[in-house]
Design a protein around this motif. Structure first.
Motif, mmCIF file in Angstrom:
data_model
loop_
_atom_site.group_PDB
_atom_site.id
_atom_site.type_symbol
_atom_site.label_atom_id
_atom_site.label_comp_id
_atom_site.label_asym_id
_atom_site.label_seq_id
_atom_site.Cartn_x
_atom_site.Cartn_y
_atom_site.Cartn_z
ATOM 1 N N LEU A 249 -42.277 7.748 35.553
ATOM 2 C CA LEU A 249 -42.741 6.706 36.475
ATOM 3 C C LEU A 249 -42.180 6.911 37.869
ATOM 4 O O LEU A 249 -42.880 6.694 38.870
ATOM 5 N N ARG A 250 -40.922 7.339 37.958
ATOM 6 C CA ARG A 250 -40.317 7.599 39.267
ATOM 7 C C ARG A 250 -41.060 8.712 40.006
ATOM 8 O O ARG A 250 -41.328 8.603 41.207
ATOM 9 N N VAL A 251 -41.394 9.776 39.267
ATOM 10 C CA VAL A 251 -42.122 10.889 39.877
ATOM 11 C C VAL A 251 -43.498 10.433 40.340
ATOM 12 O O VAL A 251 -43.942 10.762 41.451
ATOM 13 N N MET A 252 -44.179 9.660 39.498
ATOM 14 C CA MET A 252 -45.523 9.195 39.849
ATOM 15 C C MET A 252 -45.491 8.285 41.069
ATOM 16 O O MET A 252 -46.335 8.397 41.973
ATOM 17 N N VAL A 253 -44.521 7.379 41.113
ATOM 18 C CA VAL A 253 -44.407 6.472 42.254
ATOM 19 C C VAL A 253 -44.100 7.256 43.524
ATOM 20 O O VAL A 253 -44.668 6.991 44.596
ATOM 21 N N HIS A 254 -43.210 8.226 43.417
ATOM 22 C CA HIS A 254 -42.866 9.053 44.578
ATOM 23 C C HIS A 254 -44.087 9.808 45.089
ATOM 24 O O HIS A 254 -44.307 9.903 46.309
ATOM 25 N N GLU A 255 -44.895 10.352 44.171
ATOM 26 C CA GLU A 255 -46.097 11.079 44.584
ATOM 27 C C GLU A 255 -47.107 10.153 45.250
ATOM 28 O O GLU A 255 -47.761 10.535 46.225
#
Length: 279
Positions: A249-255
């Motif tokens: 989720l952190r990676v997706m939000v960052h992207e």
């Protein structure tokens, strides 16, 4: 124009895929013809993984539905052996995947046969070799990032989900072969290791590979569902899966945030008026 080597490699990929699919289908057909006592063709109770037959119960055995990922893996590999013939996939296939899929398919066949013959210790070695071949392909493909959704689906995804799943499957094989390890203590530790591996791929790996990590999370959820009676394994599996999902989720939000910033900056640049010319 493809060279003879390219054609030979792609043809071998296709034939080895057909062969491994045929062997799997054959054993699956045998598995689905139980005797009157509800046992499989070897007399084992059917805890099956849906592909390789009966799986002895261990403390890290995931829920049965988890093994449905084999269907996804074979479907994606089927897409690959077709897509490899397109010009857009030529370089990634020949220089990225190379001959590693052929080795993995042949190893998969040996793995199935040895498993059916209960040669579990030898089977661990074969499974590890299949995993190693797939990890070589996975690492090579880092140099050939996807240029389209088709590259992502039919080149990168199969060689990401497959090795990630085999980390769990090979360890499960190891637990079956060396039963002294099949204790709550050691099983809790290895489940936590699965979590650390998944977290490292999504948080600390350069590729931020949410697919690889997500596959391990899928396995951990399956372990938590099946091993719910063992509190320590349940906690280790649930916490590990939660940490991985949190990392994803952190990676997706960052992207998403990065994409939004780029979009807004582009719009501002396009809409900004020309600066007046100074005399």
């Amino acid at each position: 124009m493809s060279s003879r080597y390219d054609i030979f490699l792609k043809t071998s990929n296709l034939l080895s895929y057909i062969l491994v699919l045929g062997v799997n289908s054959y054993f699956k057909a045998i598995e689905e013809r139980p005797g009157d006592d509800g046992s499989d063709f070897k007399g084992n109770s059917t805890h099956g993984n849906g592909t390789h037959g009966a799986v002895p119960l261990t403390h890290i055995l995931p829920a049965t539905y988890t093994f449905g990922i084999w269907g996804l893996i074979y479907a994606l590999l089927g897409g690959f052996v077709i897509y490899q013939w397109f010009n857009s996939a030529d370089v990634a296939t020949v220089e990225g995947v190379k001959f590693y899929l052929i080795l993995a398919n042949l190893g998969n066949i040996v793995w199935i046969v040895l498993w059916r013959m209960d040669y579990y210790m030898l089977d661990v070695f074969v499974a590890a070799c299949v995993l190693l071949a797939l990890m070589f392909a996975y690492n090579n493909l880092e140099q050939y990032p996807p240029k389209s959704i088709y590259d992502r689906l039919f080149i990168h995804y199969p060689f990401t989900i497959y090795p990630a799943w085999l980390i769990v499957a090979t360890t499960l094989n190891f637990w079956v072969a060396f039963q002294a390890l099949d204790t709550v203590f050691f099983s809790t530790i290895i489940v936590a290791v699965f979590g650390l591996i998944g977290l490292s791929f999504v948080d600390y790996c350069k590729r931020k590979d949410v697919v690889f990590a997500g596959t391990l999370a899928w396995s951990l959820i399956g372990i938590a569902v099946r091993q719910y009676e063992s509190l320590s394994i349940l906690i280790a599996a649930a916490v590990s899966a939660g940490l991985i999902i949190g990392g994803i989720l952190r990676v997706m939000v960052h992207e998403i945030i990065t994409w939004w910033h780029l979009r807004t900056q582009t719009e501002r640049t396009e809409r900004s008026p020309l600066l007046p010319t100074q005399n």
